[in-house]
Design an enzyme around this catalytic site. Structure first.
Site, mmCIF file in Angstrom:
data_model
loop_
_atom_site.group_PDB
_atom_site.id
_atom_site.type_symbol
_atom_site.label_atom_id
_atom_site.label_comp_id
_atom_site.label_asym_id
_atom_site.label_seq_id
_atom_site.Cartn_x
_atom_site.Cartn_y
_atom_site.Cartn_z
ATOM 1 N N LEU A 129 0.880 -1.278 0.120
ATOM 2 C CA LEU A 129 -0.032 0.059 0.134
ATOM 3 C C LEU A 129 0.704 1.168 -0.064
ATOM 4 O O LEU A 129 1.912 1.482 0.869
ATOM 5 C CB LEU A 129 -0.890 0.002 1.307
ATOM 6 C CG LEU A 129 -2.065 1.015 1.194
ATOM 7 C CD1 LEU A 129 -3.222 0.501 2.155
ATOM 8 C CD2 LEU A 129 -1.365 2.618 1.894
ATOM 9 N N VAL A 148 1.235 5.591 -1.126
ATOM 10 C CA VAL A 148 0.479 6.815 -1.580
ATOM 11 C C VAL A 148 1.638 7.791 -2.099
ATOM 12 O O VAL A 148 2.754 7.946 -1.297
ATOM 13 C CB VAL A 148 -0.009 7.575 -0.412
ATOM 14 C CG1 VAL A 148 -0.545 8.966 -0.828
ATOM 15 C CG2 VAL A 148 -1.063 6.656 0.349
ATOM 16 N N GLY A 173 -5.248 11.708 3.798
ATOM 17 C CA GLY A 173 -6.220 10.775 4.035
ATOM 18 C C GLY A 173 -6.351 9.477 3.020
ATOM 19 O O GLY A 173 -7.162 8.727 2.950
ATOM 20 N N GLY A 175 -4.292 7.019 2.418
ATOM 21 C CA GLY A 175 -3.811 5.747 2.784
ATOM 22 C C GLY A 175 -4.947 5.183 3.440
ATOM 23 O O GLY A 175 -5.056 3.977 3.326
ATOM 24 N N ASP A 182 1.043 -6.859 5.126
ATOM 25 C CA ASP A 182 2.796 -6.711 5.079
ATOM 26 C C ASP A 182 3.082 -5.325 5.259
ATOM 27 O O ASP A 182 3.045 -4.456 4.314
ATOM 28 C CB ASP A 182 3.600 -7.180 3.808
ATOM 29 C CG ASP A 182 2.925 -8.751 3.522
ATOM 30 O OD1 ASP A 182 2.800 -9.545 4.630
ATOM 31 O OD2 ASP A 182 3.168 -9.007 2.573
ATOM 32 N N TYR A 197 -1.530 0.566 10.774
ATOM 33 C CA TYR A 197 -2.179 -0.589 10.620
ATOM 34 C C TYR A 197 -2.910 -0.820 11.963
ATOM 35 O O TYR A 197 -4.067 -1.229 12.163
ATOM 36 C CB TYR A 197 -1.563 -1.580 9.952
ATOM 37 C CG TYR A 197 -1.463 -1.613 8.442
ATOM 38 C CD1 TYR A 197 -2.391 -1.400 7.660
ATOM 39 C CD2 TYR A 197 -0.156 -1.394 8.007
ATOM 40 C CE1 TYR A 197 -2.287 -1.276 6.285
ATOM 41 C CE2 TYR A 197 0.054 -1.471 6.589
ATOM 42 C CZ TYR A 197 -0.975 -1.429 5.879
ATOM 43 O OH TYR A 197 -0.885 -1.003 4.399
ATOM 44 N N PHE A 202 -5.771 0.965 13.069
ATOM 45 C CA PHE A 202 -7.070 0.180 12.711
ATOM 46 C C PHE A 202 -7.434 -0.964 13.117
ATOM 47 O O PHE A 202 -8.175 -1.720 12.351
ATOM 48 C CB PHE A 202 -6.991 0.546 11.116
ATOM 49 C CG PHE A 202 -6.947 1.944 10.490
ATOM 50 C CD1 PHE A 202 -8.070 2.771 10.514
ATOM 51 C CD2 PHE A 202 -5.881 2.663 10.148
ATOM 52 C CE1 PHE A 202 -8.134 3.990 10.058
ATOM 53 C CE2 PHE A 202 -5.919 3.990 10.104
ATOM 54 C CZ PHE A 202 -6.992 4.796 9.680
#
Lengths: 170, 61
Positions: A92, A94, A102, A104, A128, A138, A141
């Protein structure tokens, strides 16, 4: 800038993408298309609706978690088939021009939506993280790190499904 | 539940993700995984808010 997150197409503009991590830039430029064609990964991109330029991307793939080295009693709690099916959020990124806006978070949410919508069976989402900062992102979240590898994070499918049940009262 | 499935799934093909090699974990982390799968589901409010916003964006497109 109006962004939409969609499956990668040839019309999307990769040139100039720079997330600050050369390996993630190189993956998008050189290998993402190949991986898609070979069926090794699905690539989703955040593109500007105006000029089709890519400002972020993530990849998803199916994977399995080998559980055959643990005691039989515990193995039964995981999977009697040896592998626990999982979805892997492998990358992932950006673009630096679009960071701290925002995107990501949008990419992660989009990956969760697509994963929960996936028709195949899976029990865990695996992420990962490329470094400690990404792992911290992560964890905010709800993803949990492992003890032996803090850059591999997991969230059970049931936790992610709960997001939608709670949102729609289903 | 059905609502978001329709919105998110633009086509069946998009939702069949590619295959990749398996992940091997230590016995300690496999135990951790078993505990994770056995516990009741947990809601992360921050992720819920992000998913709601993204669903709204998805509906616009």
């Amino acid at each position: 800038m109006a962004l939409k997150i969609v499956p990668f197409e040839k019309a999307h503009v990769k040139e100039g993408f720079n997330c600050g991590k050369p390996e993630l830039d190189e993956y998008l430029m050189k290998y993402a298309g190949q991986d898609m064609r070979r069926g090794l990964a699905a690539l989703f991109v955040a593109v500007d609706e105006g000029d089709n330029r890519i400002y972020g991307y993530y990849t998803l793939s199916n994977t399995g978690i080998d559980t055959r080295i643990i005691p039989a009693a515990l193995q039964k709690r995981l999977s009697k088939y040896g592998d626990v099916p999982a979805i892997r959020l492998g990358r992932l990124a950006v673009d630096q021009r679009a960071q701290r806006q925002g995107i990501g978070v949008r990419l992660l949410a989009n990956a969760v939506i697509r994963s929960v919508s996936n028709a195949s069976a899976w029990a865990l989402m695996v992420v990962d993280a490329k470094d400690d900062r990404a792992a911290a992102f992560y964890r905010k979240f709800g993803f949990d790190s492992l003890e032996d590898d803090a850059l591999h994070l997991f969230s059970p499918r049931k936790d992610l499904e709960l997001l939608f049940i709670d949102a729609f009262g289903a | 539940m059905t609502d978001f499935l329709i919105v998110a799934a633009n086509s069946a093909a998009e939702n069949v993700f590619a295959a990749e090699e398996r992940i091997t974990l230590s016995a300690k982390d496999q135990q951790r995984l078993a505990e994770m799968l056995s516990r009741p589901p947990k809601l992360n409010k921050r992720l819920r808010a992000a998913v709601r916003e993204e669903l709204t964006e998805t509906r616009k497109n």
